[in-house]
Design a protein around this motif. Structure first.
Motif, PDB file in Angstrom:
ATOM      1  N   ALA A 441       0.841  -1.212   0.000  1.00 25.87           N
ATOM      2  CA  ALA A 441       0.000   0.000   0.000  1.00 25.87           C
ATOM      3  C   ALA A 441       0.871   1.256   0.000  1.00 25.87           C
ATOM      4  CB  ALA A 441      -0.916  -0.017   1.220  1.00 25.87           C
ATOM      5  N   LEU A 442       1.960   1.247   0.810  1.00 29.30           N
ATOM      6  CA  LEU A 442       2.853   2.412   0.858  1.00 29.30           C
ATOM      7  C   LEU A 442       3.522   2.637  -0.495  1.00 29.30           C
ATOM      8  CD1 LEU A 442       4.625   1.948   4.328  1.00 29.30           C
ATOM      9  CD2 LEU A 442       2.597   3.291   3.800  1.00 29.30           C
ATOM     10  N   ALA A 443       3.887   1.535  -1.174  1.00 29.08           N
ATOM     11  CA  ALA A 443       4.541   1.649  -2.479  1.00 29.08           C
ATOM     12  C   ALA A 443       3.617   2.266  -3.519  1.00 29.08           C
ATOM     13  CB  ALA A 443       5.009   0.273  -2.950  1.00 29.08           C
ATOM     14  N   LYS A 444       2.309   2.104  -3.326  1.00 27.55           N
ATOM     15  CA  LYS A 444       1.324   2.678  -4.255  1.00 27.55           C
ATOM     16  C   LYS A 444       0.876   4.076  -3.829  1.00 27.55           C
ATOM     17  CE  LYS A 444       0.635  -0.600  -7.317  1.00 27.55           C
ATOM     18  NZ  LYS A 444       0.806  -0.372  -8.753  1.00 27.55           N
ATOM     19  N   GLY A 445       1.522   4.639  -2.805  1.00 23.06           N
ATOM     20  CA  GLY A 445       1.183   5.994  -2.368  1.00 23.06           C
ATOM     21  C   GLY A 445      -0.147   6.087  -1.658  1.00 23.06           C
ATOM     22  N   ALA A 446      -0.543   5.014  -0.951  1.00 27.22           N
ATOM     23  CA  ALA A 446      -1.866   4.990  -0.327  1.00 27.22           C
ATOM     24  C   ALA A 446      -1.873   5.466   1.119  1.00 27.22           C
ATOM     25  CB  ALA A 446      -2.429   3.566  -0.399  1.00 27.22           C
ATOM     26  N   LEU A 447      -0.737   6.012   1.605  1.00 26.19           N
ATOM     27  CA  LEU A 447      -0.676   6.415   3.011  1.00 26.19           C
ATOM     28  C   LEU A 447      -1.707   7.503   3.321  1.00 26.19           C
ATOM     29  CD1 LEU A 447       0.755   6.072   5.727  1.00 26.19           C
ATOM     30  CD2 LEU A 447       2.388   7.815   5.030  1.00 26.19           C
ATOM     31  N   GLY A 448      -1.821   8.491   2.441  1.00 22.28           N
ATOM     32  CA  GLY A 448      -2.795   9.575   2.642  1.00 22.28           C
ATOM     33  C   GLY A 448      -4.219   9.053   2.690  1.00 22.28           C
ATOM     34  N   ALA A 449      -4.527   8.078   1.807  1.00 19.37           N
ATOM     35  CA  ALA A 449      -5.874   7.498   1.790  1.00 19.37           C
ATOM     36  C   ALA A 449      -6.139   6.731   3.082  1.00 19.37           C
ATOM     37  CB  ALA A 449      -6.023   6.566   0.591  1.00 19.37           C
ATOM     38  N   GLY A 450      -5.093   6.103   3.642  1.00 20.02           N
ATOM     39  CA  GLY A 450      -5.244   5.408   4.915  1.00 20.02           C
ATOM     40  C   GLY A 450      -5.549   6.373   6.047  1.00 20.02           C
ATOM     41  N   LEU A 451      -4.865   7.531   6.023  1.00 20.37           N
ATOM     42  CA  LEU A 451      -5.126   8.554   7.050  1.00 20.37           C
ATOM     43  C   LEU A 451      -6.540   9.116   6.902  1.00 20.37           C
ATOM     44  CD1 LEU A 451      -1.662  10.351   6.899  1.00 20.37           C
ATOM     45  CD2 LEU A 451      -2.568   9.110   8.870  1.00 20.37           C
ATOM     46  N   ALA A 452      -6.989   9.275   5.637  1.00 16.33           N
ATOM     47  CA  ALA A 452      -8.358   9.747   5.391  1.00 16.33           C
ATOM     48  C   ALA A 452      -9.373   8.728   5.906  1.00 16.33           C
ATOM     49  CB  ALA A 452      -8.562   9.995   3.899  1.00 16.33           C
ATOM     50  N   PHE A 453      -9.069   7.440   5.715  1.00 16.64           N
ATOM     51  CA  PHE A 453      -9.932   6.361   6.218  1.00 16.64           C
ATOM     52  C   PHE A 453     -10.028   6.452   7.743  1.00 16.64           C
ATOM     53  CE2 PHE A 453     -10.606   2.120   7.901  1.00 16.64           C
ATOM     54  CZ  PHE A 453     -11.562   1.556   7.067  1.00 16.64           C
ATOM     55  N   ALA A 454      -8.866   6.686   8.395  1.00 11.78           N
ATOM     56  CA  ALA A 454      -8.837   6.798   9.856  1.00 11.78           C
ATOM     57  C   ALA A 454      -9.712   7.950  10.332  1.00 11.78           C
ATOM     58  CB  ALA A 454      -7.394   6.987  10.338  1.00 11.78           C
ATOM     59  N   GLU A 455      -9.691   9.048   9.568  1.00  6.74           N
ATOM     60  CA  GLU A 455     -10.497  10.221   9.933  1.00  6.74           C
ATOM     61  C   GLU A 455     -11.983   9.949   9.729  1.00  6.74           C
ATOM     62  OE1 GLU A 455     -10.108  14.796   8.633  1.00  6.74           O
ATOM     63  OE2 GLU A 455      -8.239  13.665   8.595  1.00  6.74           O
ATOM     64  N   SER A 456     -12.310   9.314   8.593  1.00 11.38           N
ATOM     65  CA  SER A 456     -13.717   9.079   8.237  1.00 11.38           C
ATOM     66  C   SER A 456     -14.407   8.143   9.224  1.00 11.38           C
ATOM     67  CB  SER A 456     -13.820   8.478   6.834  1.00 11.38           C
ATOM     68  OG  SER A 456     -13.234   9.331   5.888  1.00 11.38           O
ATOM     69  N   TYR A 457     -13.684   7.121   9.688  1.00 15.55           N
ATOM     70  CA  TYR A 457     -14.322   6.098  10.515  1.00 15.55           C
ATOM     71  C   TYR A 457     -13.938   6.189  11.991  1.00 15.55           C
ATOM     72  CZ  TYR A 457     -15.798   4.131   6.101  1.00 15.55           C
ATOM     73  OH  TYR A 457     -16.384   3.966   4.871  1.00 15.55           O
ATOM     74  N   GLY A 458     -13.348   7.313  12.384  1.00 14.36           N
ATOM     75  CA  GLY A 458     -13.059   7.548  13.805  1.00 14.36           C
ATOM     76  C   GLY A 458     -12.137   6.520  14.424  1.00 14.36           C
TER      77      GLY A 458
END
Length: 669
Positions: A441-458
């Protein structure tokens, strides 16, 4: 909390405790073979007999008896003594007298307890039964005639590893423990049954007949085969590490280690770099330290000097390299050798924040781009515990064989932004939701999307942080704490066109972009990095130096030196210190203690063992989206992920037989 009396001493015990646990709280030693603190209760060896009132006037198995208010427990009465002697006599009826040739000798529960609780002689004159040997793979040697049917190995495989590979056939005196179809035990934790076996039925095949425990020097160390940071003990004789065993640490590895951590140690003595080499007329040829240092100084490195750290480097080596480059006027340091370039301005965003113990309590887990069984086998064990407690697990990425029920959501990362309704509900309803971002996931640049997921779902709330990044390199978190990272990753270093590149045991990187640079490899094995180098400076492995390591949850741990490095090899920091003299620069340290003190001054967290504090998680921003497909995971072969493992004959055999499906060639073939 019920009160019980143990041998006249009244104590309070926790609700739900057994009589055996109550006796241990009172400081009484209770013999046992089948009982183990981390496994379910079987109650089948009967060695833990005690006398309990009120109750029937006979000895009772303390491991399976709940402690209740007002019990009077006797562990030292004549009845108990006679009963234990009888049980031991029955256990030894069919047990062969193999102690002089058994590898368990000196560490055997049966030996110890037969001396302490057994009779002085046997009365059994019938024929002893014999059991045919079982083949359990290249790691586990079996002598099943010694088996006492404690079923620890069966319960470990089913309950901890989650792989139904070992079980019992037949009944009574015909009972046998086996892998059913005589196949190898193929999971990543299989060799832990060797530690669990209280007799010599299951022993280590690679270690067979190598040494006795009293011959070995024991050194506390840290496993560097992955980023879990398992606590291990290295047993060495002379200048050779003979074996690695787990140490108990409930916060990290409990008391298990992966098969790679246990068995890659034979690679420490093979394919070693034990002298300096320089490339002359296209070929690597032996040279002296003086020649090598003069050649490096001749290249006149200044601002155009770079250092790239490998996956198993300790923090002190990275700090020494950074100090050398700083003295030369360069800041080109990088630890992510495979080219990943995620944002490291906030270390909480690249840390396993739940901690390993915490992930067991999660009730909804999203795994993104991580083959956890291969990247961190012991974290997979923790997730399995969470599932047993009712957690639901969802995986984004190609299919892999989980050891628990999990729903695969495909390999398209865009699913993170548009989850199916039932997944959304699972995370909205969860009290302790978590996400685990893997290397793919990190290699595909998905770190920001993971942080957004963390924000969206508390995922972050009072007392809980469910955002996790799972690294698989032992050096990664320590390197990030020391600033061993460029903003654009390895691409920034390639763009700077360095004149000299120091490779600190970096064997997974592509050296092609540095074709015009002087490549200096400081490492311990003749692996990929050494093949590409112009100058090889032989260094020490993790077992041959003191060092600080930080695991993927930000836990700072210290490993001790077990043996000396072979030949002309030197500890990494001493090589870098000598290089400073050759380049006529000052690095500010002349001893390991001075180096460590300077490192701790720069990063105080590295001076305290335990979890480092990285602060609050950054806001991901709801606009961050993940795109692309995860075609494969970074680890292609669990057994051959680093230069030590690739040099190990045992790991090569495991890879060939357990993953490649190859068959062992007989001597006659």
């Amino acid at each position: 909390m019920p009160k019980v009396t143990v041998d006249g001493q009244e104590i309070e015990v926790p609700d739900g405790a057994t009589v055996l646990q109550a006796c241990e709280l009172a400081g009484k030693e209770i013999p046992r073979f089948c009982y183990h603190e981390r496994l379910s209760i079987a109650g089948n060896c009967r060695m833990c007999l005690v006398e309990v009132k009120p109750g029937p006037p006979k000895p009772q198995a303390s491991c399976a008896l709940p402690a209740t208010e007002g019990q009077e427990i006797r562990t030292d009465s004549e009845m108990v003594k006679t009963a234990r002697e009888g049980v031991m006599e029955f256990l030894l009826i069919n047990h062969p007298l193999d102690c002089p040739i058994c590898d368990q000798g000196g560490e055997c529960d049966l030996q110890d307890q037969s001396v302490a609780y057994g009779r002085g002689a046997t009365r059994y004159e019938e024929n002893k039964r014999a059991v045919t040997e079982k083949y359990m793979g290249p790691l586990i040697k079996t002598v099943m005639t010694r088996c006492i049917h404690c079923t620890r190995c069966v319960r470990f495989s089913e309950e901890i590893a989650g792989v139904d590979e070992i079980g019992a056939l037949y009944r009574g005196e015909d009972m046998q423990i086996t892998t059913y179809l005589e196949q190898a035990a193929e999971h990543e934790l299989s060799a832990n049954v060797i530690d669990l076996c209280p007799v010599g039925a299951l022993t280590s095949r690679p270690y067979a007949f190598e040494a006795r425990p009293w011959e070995l020097k024991k050194t506390l160390s840290i496993d560097v085969s992955d980023a879990v940071g398992s606590n291990i003990r290295l047993d060495s004789r002379g200048r050779e590490v003979m074996r690695a065993l787990p140490r108990i640490n409930d916060d990290v590895n409990e008391e298990w280690i992966s098969d790679k951590a246990r068995y890659q140690v034979d690679g420490l003595s093979k394919r070693r770099l034990d002298k300096v080499f320089m490339r002359k007329r296209g070929k690597l040829q032996p040279a002296s330290w003086d020649e090598a240092f003069k050649a490096i100084a001749k290249a006149k490195p200044g601002k155009d000097i770079a250092a790239i750290a490998g996956d198993m480097v300790d923090c002190e080596t990275m700090f020494a390299a950074k100090a050398l480059l700083k003295a030369c006027g360069s800041t080109l340091v990088e630890g992510r050798q495979t080219g990943m370039d995620y944002d490291v301005s906030n270390l909480a965003a690249v840390n396993f924040n739940s901690t390993f113990g915490g992930i067991e309590t999660a009730d909804a887990i999203m795994i993104v781009g991580s083959h956890i069984r291969w990247e961190a086998a012991l974290v997979n064990v923790r997730i399995r515990k969470a599932v047993k407690r009712g957690a639901r697990v969802f995986v984004v990425g190609p299919q892999w064989d989980t050891t628990y029920p999990a729903e695969f959501l495909g390999d398209d990362l865009s699913v993170l932004g548009e989850l199916p309704k039932h997944v959304v509900e699972a995370f909205k309803d969860a009290e302790r939701p978590a996400i685990i971002m893997g290397g793919a996931a990190l290699a595909k640049g998905a770190l920001g999307a993971g942080l957004a997921f963390a924000e969206s779902y508390g995922l972050v709330k009072d007392g809980w942080n469910g955002f996790n990044v799972l690294h698989f390199s032992a050096a990664r978190m320590g390197g990030l704490m020391l600033g061993f990272a460029q903003k654009g990753g390895l691409k920034d270093i390639v763009a700077a066109k360095p004149r000299v590149v120091f490779s600190l045991g970096a064997d997974e990187m592509d050296f092609e972009p540095f074709a015009d640079a002087l490549k200096v490899y400081i490492g311990h094995h003749g692996d990929r990095g050494a093949h590409a180098a112009d100058i090889i400076l032989p260094a020490a492995s993790f077992a041959e130096k003191d060092g600080t390591y930080v695991n993927t949850e930000g836990r700072v741990q210290f490993a001790e030196k077990a043996v000396f490095a072979p030949g002309d090899a030197r500890e990494d920091w001493t090589i870098l210190r000598a290089l400073a003299d050759a380049l006529k620069v000052e690095v500010g340290f002349d001893s390991f203690a001075e180096l460590q003190a300077a490192m701790i001054r720069e990063v105080p967290a590295l001076g305290e063992e335990g979890l480092a504090a990285y602060g609050a998680l950054p806001k991901g921003g709801s606009a961050a989206k993940a795109e692309g497909r995860i075609a494969a995971y970074p680890i292609k072969d669990f057994y051959l992920t680093n230069p030590i493992a690739r040099a190990s004959a045992v790991m090569q055999q495991c890879s060939s037989e357990l993953l490649g499906g190859g068959e062992l060639a007989e001597a006659a073939e």
